[in-house]
Enzyme design. Structure first.
Site, PDB file in Angstrom:
ATOM      1  N   LYS A  31       0.841  -1.201   0.000  1.00 34.57           N
ATOM      2  CA  LYS A  31       0.000   0.000   0.000  1.00 34.57           C
ATOM      3  C   LYS A  31       0.885   1.263   0.000  1.00 34.57           C
ATOM      4  O   LYS A  31       2.112   1.165   0.202  1.00 34.57           O
ATOM      5  CB  LYS A  31      -0.907  -0.044   1.226  1.00 34.57           C
ATOM      6  N   TYR A  71     -12.410  -2.579  -3.274  1.00 34.61           N
ATOM      7  CA  TYR A  71     -12.945  -2.639  -1.909  1.00 34.61           C
ATOM      8  C   TYR A  71     -14.475  -2.575  -1.877  1.00 34.61           C
ATOM      9  O   TYR A  71     -15.052  -2.146  -0.869  1.00 34.61           O
ATOM     10  CB  TYR A  71     -12.355  -1.496  -1.068  1.00 34.61           C
ATOM     11  N   THR A 113      -5.503  -7.951  10.339  1.00 34.46           N
ATOM     12  CA  THR A 113      -5.832  -6.640   9.751  1.00 34.46           C
ATOM     13  C   THR A 113      -5.352  -5.514  10.670  1.00 34.46           C
ATOM     14  O   THR A 113      -4.769  -4.529  10.208  1.00 34.46           O
ATOM     15  CB  THR A 113      -7.365  -6.534   9.529  1.00 34.46           C
ATOM     16  N   ARG A 124       2.805  -7.282   9.116  1.00 27.75           N
ATOM     17  CA  ARG A 124       2.173  -6.183   9.876  1.00 27.75           C
ATOM     18  C   ARG A 124       2.664  -6.165  11.328  1.00 27.75           C
ATOM     19  O   ARG A 124       2.846  -5.096  11.911  1.00 27.75           O
ATOM     20  CB  ARG A 124       0.654  -6.314   9.813  1.00 27.75           C
ATOM     21  N   ASN A 134      -1.774  -0.113   7.447  1.00 29.13           N
ATOM     22  CA  ASN A 134      -1.263  -1.477   7.681  1.00 29.13           C
ATOM     23  C   ASN A 134      -0.427  -2.040   6.519  1.00 29.13           C
ATOM     24  O   ASN A 134      -0.251  -3.250   6.384  1.00 29.13           O
ATOM     25  CB  ASN A 134      -2.394  -2.421   8.119  1.00 29.13           C
ATOM     26  N   HIS A 137      -1.775  -5.541   1.493  1.00 27.25           N
ATOM     27  CA  HIS A 137      -3.060  -6.212   1.278  1.00 27.25           C
ATOM     28  C   HIS A 137      -2.797  -7.638   0.795  1.00 27.25           C
ATOM     29  O   HIS A 137      -1.842  -7.860   0.041  1.00 27.25           O
ATOM     30  CB  HIS A 137      -3.877  -5.470   0.210  1.00 27.25           C
ATOM     31  N   GLU A 148      -9.238 -10.771  -7.737  1.00 27.88           N
ATOM     32  CA  GLU A 148      -8.395  -9.577  -7.579  1.00 27.88           C
ATOM     33  C   GLU A 148      -7.232  -9.568  -8.572  1.00 27.88           C
ATOM     34  O   GLU A 148      -6.876  -8.519  -9.106  1.00 27.88           O
ATOM     35  CB  GLU A 148      -7.902  -9.476  -6.123  1.00 27.88           C
TER      36      GLU A 148
HETATM   37  P1  ADP Z   1      -7.797  -7.002   5.216  1.00 30.00           P
HETATM   38  O1  ADP Z   1      -7.034  -5.921   4.498  1.00 30.00           O
HETATM   39  O2  ADP Z   1      -6.979  -7.600   6.327  1.00 30.00           O
HETATM   40  O3  ADP Z   1      -8.381  -8.031   4.278  1.00 30.00           O
HETATM   41  P2  ADP Z   1     -10.445  -5.755   5.420  1.00 30.00           P
HETATM   42  O4  ADP Z   1     -10.780  -6.279   4.069  1.00 30.00           O
HETATM   43  O5  ADP Z   1     -11.445  -5.968   6.514  1.00 30.00           O
HETATM   44  O6  ADP Z   1      -9.036  -6.318   5.952  1.00 30.00           O
HETATM   45  O7  ADP Z   1     -10.213  -4.193   5.333  1.00 30.00           O
HETATM   46  C1  ADP Z   1      -9.518  -3.626   4.242  1.00 30.00           C
HETATM   47  C2  ADP Z   1      -8.647  -2.522   4.752  1.00 30.00           C
HETATM   48  O8  ADP Z   1      -9.459  -1.493   5.285  1.00 30.00           O
HETATM   49  C3  ADP Z   1      -7.716  -2.910   5.896  1.00 30.00           C
HETATM   50  O9  ADP Z   1      -6.531  -3.554   5.454  1.00 30.00           O
HETATM   51  C4  ADP Z   1      -7.436  -1.568   6.525  1.00 30.00           C
HETATM   52  O10 ADP Z   1      -6.459  -0.836   5.756  1.00 30.00           O
HETATM   53  C5  ADP Z   1      -8.786  -0.862   6.367  1.00 30.00           C
HETATM   54  N1  ADP Z   1      -9.603  -1.003   7.574  1.00 30.00           N
HETATM   55  C6  ADP Z   1     -10.254  -2.109   8.001  1.00 30.00           C
HETATM   56  N2  ADP Z   1     -10.894  -1.881   9.154  1.00 30.00           N
HETATM   57  C7  ADP Z   1     -10.639  -0.581   9.468  1.00 30.00           C
HETATM   58  C8  ADP Z   1     -11.012   0.271  10.552  1.00 30.00           C
HETATM   59  N3  ADP Z   1     -11.784  -0.156  11.538  1.00 30.00           N
HETATM   60  N4  ADP Z   1     -10.559   1.537  10.536  1.00 30.00           N
HETATM   61  C9  ADP Z   1      -9.766   1.993   9.539  1.00 30.00           C
HETATM   62  N5  ADP Z   1      -9.376   1.248   8.484  1.00 30.00           N
HETATM   63  C10 ADP Z   1      -9.801  -0.026   8.454  1.00 30.00           C
END
Ligand code: ADP
Length: 170
Positions: A31, A71, A113, A124, A134, A137, A148
């Site tokens: 990212k 997303y 996450t 992470r 974080n 992805h 994807e």
């Molecule tokens: P992952 O990336 O681990 O698959 P998600 O698909 O749930 O997780 O979320 C996508 C991205 O959205 C996360 O990697 C993070 O950057 C962001 N995100 C998720 N939850 C939150 C939150 N509560 N507050 C801010 N950003 C978030």
């Protein structure tokens, strides 16, 4: 004779099944914060060292529309606008990685996450703190891995063999 033919067919089938497992793909992205913090090489190194095969890699600045597609399942979340802003704040490195169980293992290598809940030793868990920063992805299922990779690369991933394959897979 029939038995010999059947055993040859079974061996061939087993090796086909094995090979198709090794062709699993996942979408891994460094990212904008990961790029800015100079962690591209570190993230690539971990996947390479594990034995996974890089089949697509490009640096790009994705449009907001593209990120909204990526997303789409998070559209209703309160953090969605902030997520799109963060993800479009600079270039990312988009990658397609291939290998046996690469989706599940890739997620384990990334960590949770929320980085504060990620174990040390994960990407992470070693390099970041806030959930909204974080750094990477990874696809969360085999289906979303395919989807994807298709969304970010179209048909343009590489199909090649690693000469080290027999040292990685038995
Ligand atoms: P992952 O990336 O681990 O698959 P998600 O698909 O749930 O997780 O979320 C996508 C991205 O959205 C996360 O990697 C993070 O950057 C962001 N995100 C998720 N939850 C939150 C939150 N509560 N507050 C801010 N950003 C978030």
């Amino acid at each position: 004779m029939v038995a010999t033919l059947l055993s040859i067919f079974a061996a061939f089938h087993r090796s086909e099944v094995k090979m198709s497992g090794q062709k699993e793909v996942t979408f891994i992205m460094v990212k904008p914060d990961g790029v800015q913090r100079g962690l591209v090489g570190e993230i690539i190194k971990r996947f390479e060292s594990r034995g996974f095969q890089l089949v697509g890699c490009k640096m790009m600045s994705p449009s907001k529309e593209h990120l909204e597609k990526h997303y789409a399942d998070l559209k209703s979340k309160s953090f969605f606008p902030g997520l799109i802003k963060y993800m479009s704040s600079g270039p990312v490195v988009a990658m397609a990685w291939q290998g046996k169980s690469v989706v599940k293992t890739g997620r384990a290598m990334l960590g949770a996450t929320n980085p504060l809940e990620s174990n040390p030793g994960t990407i992470r868990g070693d390099f970041c703190i806030d959930i909204g920063r974080n750094i990477c992805h990874g696809s969360d299922s085999v289906e979303s891995g395919k989807h994807e990779v298709e969304l970010w690369f179209g048909e343009k991933t590489e199909d090649y063999s690693l000469c080290t394959e027999s040292m990685i897979y038995e």
